[in-house]
Design an enzyme around this catalytic site. Structure first.
Site, PDB file in Angstrom:
ATOM      1  N   LYS A  24      42.395  37.980  29.367  1.00  0.00           N
ATOM      2  CA  LYS A  24      42.015  38.129  27.975  1.00  0.00           C
ATOM      3  C   LYS A  24      42.617  39.417  27.512  1.00  0.00           C
ATOM      4  O   LYS A  24      43.237  40.237  28.095  1.00  0.00           O
ATOM      5  CB  LYS A  24      40.587  38.606  27.842  1.00  0.00           C
ATOM      6  CG  LYS A  24      40.081  39.546  28.843  1.00  0.00           C
ATOM      7  CD  LYS A  24      40.331  41.225  28.278  1.00  0.00           C
ATOM      8  CE  LYS A  24      39.800  42.195  29.104  1.00  0.00           C
ATOM      9  NZ  LYS A  24      40.066  43.484  28.985  1.00  0.00           N
TER      10      LYS A  24
ATOM     11  N   ASP B   8      32.910  42.480  32.183  1.00  0.00           N
ATOM     12  CA  ASP B   8      33.659  41.643  31.785  1.00  0.00           C
ATOM     13  C   ASP B   8      33.620  40.086  32.410  1.00  0.00           C
ATOM     14  O   ASP B   8      33.796  39.068  31.709  1.00  0.00           O
ATOM     15  CB  ASP B   8      35.228  41.850  31.644  1.00  0.00           C
ATOM     16  CG  ASP B   8      35.594  42.970  30.689  1.00  0.00           C
ATOM     17  OD1 ASP B   8      34.797  43.268  29.973  1.00  0.00           O
ATOM     18  OD2 ASP B   8      36.695  43.495  30.881  1.00  0.00           O
TER      19      ASP B   8
HETATM   20  P1  ATP Z   1      38.956  46.082  34.386  1.00  0.00           P
HETATM   21  O1  ATP Z   1      39.321  46.540  32.834  1.00  0.00           O
HETATM   22  O2  ATP Z   1      37.893  45.124  34.533  1.00  0.00           O
HETATM   23  O3  ATP Z   1      38.934  47.313  35.263  1.00  0.00           O
HETATM   24  P2  ATP Z   1      41.552  45.203  34.625  1.00  0.00           P
HETATM   25  O4  ATP Z   1      42.099  43.759  34.000  1.00  0.00           O
HETATM   26  O5  ATP Z   1      42.211  46.510  34.066  1.00  0.00           O
HETATM   27  O6  ATP Z   1      40.256  45.181  34.752  1.00  0.00           O
HETATM   28  P3  ATP Z   1      42.244  44.067  37.161  1.00  0.00           P
HETATM   29  O7  ATP Z   1      43.498  43.556  37.699  1.00  0.00           O
HETATM   30  O8  ATP Z   1      40.853  43.211  37.252  1.00  0.00           O
HETATM   31  O9  ATP Z   1      42.419  45.192  36.095  1.00  0.00           O
HETATM   32  O10 ATP Z   1      42.018  45.139  38.473  1.00  0.00           O
HETATM   33  C1  ATP Z   1      41.230  46.217  38.545  1.00  0.00           C
HETATM   34  C2  ATP Z   1      40.923  46.539  40.053  1.00  0.00           C
HETATM   35  O11 ATP Z   1      40.448  45.395  40.691  1.00  0.00           O
HETATM   36  C3  ATP Z   1      42.441  46.867  40.703  1.00  0.00           C
HETATM   37  O12 ATP Z   1      42.397  48.200  41.227  1.00  0.00           O
HETATM   38  C4  ATP Z   1      42.423  45.905  41.738  1.00  0.00           C
HETATM   39  O13 ATP Z   1      42.782  46.270  43.012  1.00  0.00           O
HETATM   40  C5  ATP Z   1      40.947  45.199  42.109  1.00  0.00           C
HETATM   41  N1  ATP Z   1      40.685  43.937  42.261  1.00  0.00           N
HETATM   42  C6  ATP Z   1      39.758  43.535  43.190  1.00  0.00           C
HETATM   43  N2  ATP Z   1      39.942  42.021  43.130  1.00  0.00           N
HETATM   44  C7  ATP Z   1      40.959  41.912  42.139  1.00  0.00           C
HETATM   45  C8  ATP Z   1      41.379  40.579  41.775  1.00  0.00           C
HETATM   46  N3  ATP Z   1      41.097  39.304  42.112  1.00  0.00           N
HETATM   47  N4  ATP Z   1      42.431  40.705  40.884  1.00  0.00           N
HETATM   48  C9  ATP Z   1      42.810  41.721  40.712  1.00  0.00           C
HETATM   49  N5  ATP Z   1      42.650  43.065  40.841  1.00  0.00           N
HETATM   50  C10 ATP Z   1      41.379  43.169  41.761  1.00  0.00           C
END
Ligand code: ATP
Length: 308
Positions: free
Chosen positions: A13, A146
């Site tokens: 997103k 989210d």
């Molecule tokens: P948010 O804003 O929800 O924190 P984001 O989009 O910035 O998310 P993500 O890629 O979802 O970031 O990753 C956030 C954290 O979650 C990372 O530190 C990662 O190690 C951990 N994590 C756990 N499971 C997953 C997954 N399936 N994919 C990506 N990261 C994951």
């Protein structure tokens, strides 16, 4: 045991608008944000097994290499989603999860949340009638703010509360999106911890000004719903926090502006920056140019239909 497997695309997103309203006593921030699903996606394959949960995580071919790796154990959000599903369903059975990561990690693109939602939705197909849709939304909320948005079938929403109150809006259509990820992870918690609420209006309105001055016509041609909730204030409150620490973000934005983007903004807590283009050719050229400098650059489009 009924055999079965299912493959699901878990989309990323972007936040077209993000305004922090207040900090609650429990530490959560109340916000208002417009989230739009896009066609950059992880591939989640679930195979029904007799018992237990196992996870295999691979880097997708077009996957972005950042120095933040995805956990391969029970802390992975996809694994946790399966865990809460089976606890709720109270049934025998297990699943092997194969996760092909294409969405950059810790990038403000919601990858982990989307994977979790894909697992919940997939398991509800493999184990029908065990967990209601309403319960899935609830379970999603326990995994991350989210996740309910990704469980929900809407392509775009205005989210409020802590991100859990969803109002479907007309999605973006007929545009191209260039994502530029500067190649380092940003902790969402760090960004929120460093966001200071002021008593007055947030002074940071660069995104809105840029947009309002230059591209109002194109934007007003978009859906009335989206225009109504974001045209006056297309900005991201968190941008100043992340950009304050990482000047690369301003540089990524500048490149996209020079490439002819109609709108340029950081997504979520960053560091990924997106440019929205009304011209496919300009988007392609900007993508190619940004690729010369940054490792993780994607040309994508909004998902503009509501899934049934
Ligand atoms: P948010 O804003 O929800 O924190 P984001 O989009 O910035 O998310 P993500 O890629 O979802 O970031 O990753 C956030 C954290 O979650 C990372 O530190 C990662 O190690 C951990 N994590 C756990 N499971 C997953 C997954 N399936 N994919 C990506 N990261 C994951």
């Amino acid at each position: 045991m009924i055999a079965g497997n299912i493959e699901i695309l878990a989309p990323a997103k972007i936040n077209l608008y993000l305004s922090i309203k207040r900090k609650r006593q429990d530490g959560y921030h109340e916000l208002e944000t417009v989230m739009q699903k896009i066609n950059l996606a992880d591939r989640v394959t679930l195979t029904r097994v007799d018992s237990g949960i196992s996870l295999r995580c691979v880097q997708g071919q077009n996957g972005a290499l950042t120095d933040c790796s995805v956990p391969g154990d029970e802390t992975n959000l996809a694994y946790r989603a399966a865990s809460v599903f089976f606890a709720e369903a109270g049934c025998d059975g297990g699943v092997t999860i194969s996760l092909e990561k294409n969405i950059p990690v810790a990038a403000g693109l919601g990858g982990g949340s989307s994977d979790a939602a894909a697992v919940l939705s997939g398991l509800s197909h493999l184990f029908p009638e065990k967990v209601s849709y309403k319960k899935m939304l609830e379970l999603g909320g326990t995994l991350g703010a989210d996740v309910p948005f990704f469980v929900d079938s809407s392509a775009a929403v205005l989210a409020s509360g802590i991100g859990d109150v969803l109002q479907p809006i007309t999605p973006l259509d007929r545009c191209w999106i260039v994502l530029v990820n500067p190649g380092f992870p940003v902790s969402t918690k760090w960004v929120y911890d460093n966001f200071a609420l002021t008593s007055g209006d947030n002074p940071y309105t660069l995104g809105a000004n840029f947009f309002l001055n230059k591209k109002l016509d194109w934007f007003s041609a978009m859906s009335a719903d989206l225009a109504r909730c974001s045209v006056a204030s297309l900005y991201n409150d968190l941008e100043m926090v992340t950009e304050g620490k990482y000047p690369e973000i301003a540089q990524c934005k500048q490149r996209l502006i020079e490439g002819g983007a109609d709108i340029v903004l950081m997504s979520g807590s960053g560091p990924t920056v997106f440019g929205i283009f009304s011209s496919e050719q300009k988007a392609q050229e900007s993508h190619d140019k940004c690729k010369e400098k940054y490792a993780a650059v994607f040309l994508c489009q909004p998902i503009s239909f509501q899934n049934s």
